[in-house]
Design an enzyme around this catalytic site. Sequence first.
Site, PDB file in Angstrom:
ATOM      1  N   GLY A 222      45.461  44.284  36.356  1.00 25.93           N
ATOM      2  CA  GLY A 222      45.154  45.044  37.552  1.00 25.93           C
ATOM      3  C   GLY A 222      43.938  44.513  38.292  1.00 25.93           C
ATOM      4  O   GLY A 222      43.912  44.457  39.524  1.00 25.93           O
TER       5      GLY A 222
ATOM      6  N   ASN B 188      41.570  57.127  38.282  1.00 22.06           N
ATOM      7  CA  ASN B 188      41.581  56.912  36.835  1.00 22.06           C
ATOM      8  C   ASN B 188      40.708  57.887  36.072  1.00 22.06           C
ATOM      9  O   ASN B 188      40.914  58.115  34.896  1.00 22.06           O
ATOM     10  CB  ASN B 188      41.162  55.477  36.505  1.00 22.06           C
ATOM     11  CG  ASN B 188      39.943  55.017  37.263  1.00 22.06           C
ATOM     12  OD1 ASN B 188      39.896  55.084  38.496  1.00 22.06           O
ATOM     13  ND2 ASN B 188      38.940  54.582  36.531  1.00 22.06           N
TER      14      ASN B 188
ATOM     15  N   GLN C 177      47.013  53.358  37.737  1.00 20.86           N
ATOM     16  CA  GLN C 177      47.178  54.565  36.925  1.00 20.86           C
ATOM     17  C   GLN C 177      48.524  55.241  37.174  1.00 20.86           C
ATOM     18  O   GLN C 177      48.941  56.086  36.388  1.00 20.86           O
ATOM     19  CB  GLN C 177      46.053  55.559  37.212  1.00 20.86           C
ATOM     20  CG  GLN C 177      44.699  55.113  36.684  1.00 20.86           C
ATOM     21  CD  GLN C 177      44.627  55.118  35.159  1.00 20.86           C
ATOM     22  OE1 GLN C 177      45.373  55.827  34.484  1.00 20.86           O
ATOM     23  NE2 GLN C 177      43.746  54.303  34.602  1.00 20.86           N
TER      24      GLN C 177
ATOM     25  N   SER D 278      49.496  47.425  36.523  1.00 14.14           N
ATOM     26  CA  SER D 278      49.000  46.791  35.296  1.00 14.14           C
ATOM     27  C   SER D 278      49.812  47.307  34.113  1.00 14.14           C
ATOM     28  O   SER D 278      49.959  48.518  33.924  1.00 14.14           O
ATOM     29  CB  SER D 278      47.520  47.123  35.119  1.00 14.14           C
ATOM     30  OG  SER D 278      47.002  46.503  33.971  1.00 14.14           O
ATOM     31  N   ALA D 279      50.325  46.375  33.312  1.00  5.62           N
ATOM     32  CA  ALA D 279      51.277  46.742  32.254  1.00  5.62           C
ATOM     33  C   ALA D 279      50.690  47.641  31.180  1.00  5.62           C
ATOM     34  O   ALA D 279      51.370  48.529  30.669  1.00  5.62           O
ATOM     35  CB  ALA D 279      51.834  45.466  31.609  1.00  5.62           C
ATOM     36  N   HIS D 280      49.419  47.414  30.834  1.00  2.27           N
ATOM     37  CA  HIS D 280      48.897  48.102  29.646  1.00  2.27           C
ATOM     38  C   HIS D 280      48.652  49.586  29.876  1.00  2.27           C
ATOM     39  O   HIS D 280      48.279  50.298  28.943  1.00  2.27           O
ATOM     40  CB  HIS D 280      47.634  47.409  29.113  1.00  2.27           C
ATOM     41  CG  HIS D 280      46.395  47.625  29.917  1.00  2.27           C
ATOM     42  ND1 HIS D 280      45.446  48.555  29.578  1.00  2.27           N
ATOM     43  CD2 HIS D 280      45.935  47.037  31.029  1.00  2.27           C
ATOM     44  CE1 HIS D 280      44.445  48.507  30.455  1.00  2.27           C
ATOM     45  NE2 HIS D 280      44.721  47.592  31.351  1.00  2.27           N
TER      46      HIS D 280
ATOM     47  N   THR E  66      50.142  28.313  34.115  1.00  2.00           N
ATOM     48  CA  THR E  66      51.318  28.494  33.265  1.00  2.00           C
ATOM     49  C   THR E  66      51.590  29.979  33.089  1.00  2.00           C
ATOM     50  O   THR E  66      50.687  30.741  32.747  1.00  2.00           O
ATOM     51  CB  THR E  66      51.113  27.824  31.896  1.00  2.00           C
ATOM     52  OG1 THR E  66      50.906  26.427  32.102  1.00  2.00           O
ATOM     53  CG2 THR E  66      52.327  28.026  30.998  1.00  2.00           C
TER      54      THR E  66
ATOM     55  N   CYS F 169      25.539  57.372  29.783  1.00  2.00           N
ATOM     56  CA  CYS F 169      25.251  56.849  28.456  1.00  2.00           C
ATOM     57  C   CYS F 169      26.432  56.069  27.887  1.00  2.00           C
ATOM     58  O   CYS F 169      26.270  55.188  27.075  1.00  2.00           O
ATOM     59  CB  CYS F 169      24.897  57.992  27.509  1.00  2.00           C
ATOM     60  SG  CYS F 169      23.431  58.891  28.014  1.00  2.00           S
TER      61      CYS F 169
HETATM   62  C1  LIG Z   1      42.650  52.511  38.954  1.00  2.00           C
HETATM   63  C2  LIG Z   1      42.470  51.236  38.211  1.00  2.00           C
HETATM   64  N1  LIG Z   1      42.418  50.071  38.888  1.00  2.00           N
HETATM   65  C3  LIG Z   1      42.272  48.898  38.268  1.00  2.00           C
HETATM   66  C4  LIG Z   1      42.157  48.821  36.902  1.00  2.00           C
HETATM   67  C5  LIG Z   1      41.979  47.492  36.279  1.00  2.00           C
HETATM   68  O1  LIG Z   1      43.173  47.019  35.687  1.00  2.00           O
HETATM   69  P1  LIG Z   1      43.140  46.054  34.423  1.00  2.00           P
HETATM   70  O2  LIG Z   1      42.597  46.844  33.314  1.00  2.00           O
HETATM   71  O3  LIG Z   1      44.563  45.673  34.194  1.00  2.00           O
HETATM   72  O4  LIG Z   1      42.295  44.880  34.794  1.00  2.00           O
HETATM   73  C6  LIG Z   1      42.196  50.024  36.144  1.00  2.00           C
HETATM   74  C7  LIG Z   1      42.097  50.055  34.669  1.00  2.00           C
HETATM   75  O5  LIG Z   1      41.204  49.596  34.042  1.00  2.00           O
HETATM   76  C8  LIG Z   1      42.352  51.238  36.823  1.00  2.00           C
HETATM   77  O6  LIG Z   1      42.387  52.399  36.152  1.00  2.00           O
HETATM   78  C1  LIG Z   2      44.984  19.039  31.599  1.00  2.00           C
HETATM   79  C2  LIG Z   2      45.412  20.420  31.952  1.00  2.00           C
HETATM   80  N1  LIG Z   2      44.590  21.226  32.653  1.00  2.00           N
HETATM   81  C3  LIG Z   2      44.919  22.480  32.982  1.00  2.00           C
HETATM   82  C4  LIG Z   2      46.135  23.009  32.624  1.00  2.00           C
HETATM   83  C5  LIG Z   2      46.450  24.412  33.050  1.00  2.00           C
HETATM   84  O1  LIG Z   2      46.321  25.302  31.970  1.00  2.00           O
HETATM   85  P1  LIG Z   2      47.199  26.646  31.893  1.00  2.00           P
HETATM   86  O2  LIG Z   2      48.597  26.181  31.686  1.00  2.00           O
HETATM   87  O3  LIG Z   2      46.678  27.381  30.713  1.00  2.00           O
HETATM   88  O4  LIG Z   2      47.010  27.358  33.168  1.00  2.00           O
HETATM   89  C6  LIG Z   2      47.032  22.209  31.884  1.00  2.00           C
HETATM   90  C7  LIG Z   2      48.362  22.675  31.441  1.00  2.00           C
HETATM   91  O5  LIG Z   2      49.223  23.126  32.129  1.00  2.00           O
HETATM   92  C8  LIG Z   2      46.664  20.885  31.553  1.00  2.00           C
HETATM   93  O6  LIG Z   2      47.484  20.088  30.866  1.00  2.00           O
HETATM   94  S1  FES Z   3      21.929  56.030  26.992  1.00  2.00           S
HETATM   95 FE1  FES Z   3      21.441  57.903  27.855  1.00  2.00          FE
HETATM   96  S2  FES Z   3      20.251  58.908  26.315  1.00  2.00           S
HETATM   97 FE2  FES Z   3      20.890  57.077  25.423  1.00  2.00          FE
END
Ligand SMILES: Cc1ncc(COP(=O)(O)O)c(C=O)c1O
Ligand SMILES: Cc1ncc(COP(=O)(O)O)c(C=O)c1O
Ligand code: FES
Lengths: 123, 123, 386, 386
Positions: D71, D151, D179, D199-201, D237, D325
Amino acid sequence: MYTEKVMDHFTNPRNVGEIKNADGIGEVGNAKCGDIMRIYLKVENDIIEDVKFKTFGCGAAIATSSMVTEMVKGKTLSEALQISNQAVAEALDGLPPAKMHCSNLAADALHEAIKDYIQKRGK
Amino acid sequence: MYTEKVMDHFTNPRNVGEIKNADGIGEVGNAKCGDIMRIYLKVENDIIEDVKFKTFGCGAAIATSSMVTEMVKGKTLSEALQISNQAVAEALDGLPPAKMHCSNLAADALHEAIKDYIQKRGK
Amino acid sequence: MKRIYFDHSATTPVDPEVATLMLEYMTDKFGNPSSIHSFGREVKKAVDQARQSVADLIGANPNEIFFTSGGTEADNLALKGVAYANRKKGNHIITTAIEHHAILHTCEYLEKQGFSITYLPVDENAMVRLEDVKNAITDQTILISVMFANNEVGTIQPIKEIGQLAREKGIYFHTDAVQAVGNYPIDVNEYNVDLLTLSAHKFHGPKGIGALYVRRGVRLEAQQQGGGQERSIRPGTENTPGIIGLGKAAEIAKRDMNTKIAQVARLRDKLIAGIEAKIPHIKLNGHRTMRAPGNVNFSFLYVEGESLLLNLDLKGIAASSGSACTSGSLDPSHVLLAMGLTHEVAHGSLRISLGRGNTEEEIDYCLEVLPGIIEKLRSMSPLYGT
Amino acid sequence: MKRIYFDHSATTPVDPEVATLMLEYMTDKFGNPSSIHSFGREVKKAVDQARQSVADLIGANPNEIFFTSGGTEADNLALKGVAYANRKKGNHIITTAIEHHAILHTCEYLEKQGFSITYLPVDENAMVRLEDVKNAITDQTILISVMFANNEVGTIQPIKEIGQLAREKGIYFHTDAVQAVGNYPIDVNEYNVDLLTLSAHKFHGPKGIGALYVRRGVRLEAQQQGGGQERSIRPGTENTPGIIGLGKAAEIAKRDMNTKIAQVARLRDKLIAGIEAKIPHIKLNGHRTMRAPGNVNFSFLYVEGESLLLNLDLKGIAASSGSACTSGSLDPSHVLLAMGLTHEVAHGSLRISLGRGNTEEEIDYCLEVLPGIIEKLRSMSPLYGT
Ligand SMILES: Cc1ncc(COP(=O)(O)O)c(C=O)c1O
Ligand SMILES: Cc1ncc(COP(=O)(O)O)c(C=O)c1O
Ligand code: FES
Ligand code: FES
């Protein structure tokens, strides 16, 4: 994230409460995160006979409050004044870096309470 | 990515080779990707009696070469001239979008070969 | 039909031990490491452990490791991050003509933003000349980025020497070590590297996770904004199964490094010798000795790469090519062209990249079928003298 | 001790069916979808299928879906991508004060790049006022970005109406629906949305994968350079197990949407009613009806959030808080402050976010232990009148 000692003092805080007609009361607020800690002292012959605290704050704030009261009970005032924030944190086997500022509260509140006692006595 | 028909013509290309003393030869190069296709014709009474190809190119280039030779064998020259690049691609059940320019090679090479035959005969 | 995988430079299978661990961190220990409850803390611990393992693999400190979504993102972060953070020092960046597109296209982007980029040429073995690096340096140079091992022809660059040169001049040195990390021993201190890109899926870790090593003290600007994750250098909810998988893959790679290299290089040498013995009109691409352990790359004259790949695929062998027809772009591999190959010769290139799972039998089988395929394609080629 | 997970807004467990499928695409069908051999083609097909499933979940066309690392990246891409591509049209962007940091910090970044941002206020229920949106629009406005469901407090915004307003004015409209997607029925056409982040998670898919929906015709600039993946809008990739896992999670979410919402909302309402009946000095945060099905958020006066969380954790309950906190920053939740809460009240907030795995018994257990914890903390608090 917290050490076992912190969690022990957080879970079973020592000396929570107030002392009626305390000889000294110290309060500090942590402007940064909005927390408040208050320490009550009962002093006799320059010795801290009893100490209690009330704290509105995070786990570290509560644990340091509890720890500092344990550390000073029975100590002389001048011994108590030598307890530093660092010493409280160390007695708890450390605090997470982001929480180090919380440990300031405890020693500060204690010192404020002692100051309060000295001022009151001075009158 | 390729259709079954493309893979069939790629795996077992029809009419690969050269014709000795061909009546017409057409060659096109794909400036874009550096590929080359050459088509050989044997013509009798305006009918394409035999056709062969040689191609340096990708799977699509080979399959379209093979397909176009199948499509024109036995056809009259004017029928053959009407075969378009699009028609070759369609006869193969389509080509991937990125490869559509390859199918141009096959019809173009055929038309070049016919032109070559006509010019030679004209002399 | 038995299938043979000879494309380890493209990607590798995830180690079963890695995958099993990841599964555990998907369904069971699924917490968000930023959460303070037990579900979060148990994952946080595993993430810390993974960071340590990745650091150990390259001789770094765990707090110098920043997880990214892969090599491409880490390359982007390294170049843009250093460029923008050090703009006041200068606007010149040195790289090479044979980098991966993740570097080259990022450099082109930076050119549009006003940076000036030098693309160093290479010799016929795809090797960068130290002299060229030296001559390219100006008082505006803020970054040198040279890949560790080339992904197409396997040539290993004189990284240590370039790193030393950069250090003497007070210029940051980045290496895209995506093809090398996990497959070749690397130590960031020994090699004088300030920033290093790695990607898990090239050494039996999962896709979608990589890391940028950033030496303590290097000024780098985040390229993504969000929550404070990865010390705000790379925010976003952590891909915890990916990170933990990368950590385990790093651990395994370190443990098996020497035996794996020996085994893979032996197969590589056998394959190279076999092809050279059996097939005429060929050219080995890349350096003969300074070469990634698993890389074999030949040009077969009069043959086009995609046709070759498809024929190999029909025989169950998965490989790769630098042919324009494969790439979808209109030019054959920029690496092969930079080495001085003509379009036609570049067109007929075949990359076989070996991994720890490959066997002697697979090499034998390949040597058995390859000559026939080459012969068949040549017989169809108008370029091949009859 | 049995552990209860009440933090589904932070992240969710991966569905076992999703995880099993991902495992297959890690160890067995591990190819690179860009490869033309059989290992590549079988994965390419599954990626296409996943793109279709994601599109189906939000009523989009598969070629309007661009996979990202989550996300945060999708939010960055949406804002920066539209901002840079449409700079000539104008430099003004409208968003709200209660967005996720992935939006807010990106906006702050764009401000440094010369864009002008309006942060709309919200009412005491965290609801954006349509009138405010209307008044904020200038002839320089190129983008409006308003989150779908908040959120922290779960408030669902008047997306359809804002979208309509934007469309009438010819302004692009983005919604951060992280969300909401998978947990709430969304149709990009019904809601007049031009760009949407998911966002998938957050709905039982894996971490480290998300997507940006981009309506056909929207001008967007890539924020990462590399190989041509995702039609060059998001190169690198492909995280194929992640993409395929997201696809499967989308399929399941669509299938179970209605029953899941009914079940979760019933538990939510029971918990809200129970807390309101049992505990004095509290405040429900967020809108009472326009509320995400799983969101419960209360402020407990005189109590600090982290202490509350830790106490719940000790009882086996995992929840979250907007307390300073907890956040590691120095201010409590910007969302609660924007709603007009004082520091002290914001400090004592507790978010319980329910998911499809939660049960009635868990709600009962929570209602059993929560009052005691609140009482204990209050008795320690110097703020609580004795
Ligand atoms: C409203 C909202 N936007 C963006 C994000 C960020 O997404 P992600 O955790 O996949 O980076 C979150 C969750 O953390 C969210 O709750
Ligand atoms: C030399 C080199 N740099 C960068 C990348 C890109 O990395 P990624 O595939 O994790 O995005 C690759 C592979 O695709 C690579 O062989
Ligand atoms: S971080 Fe707020 S009292 Fe500890
Ligand atoms: S001949 Fe080159 S792409 Fe087809």
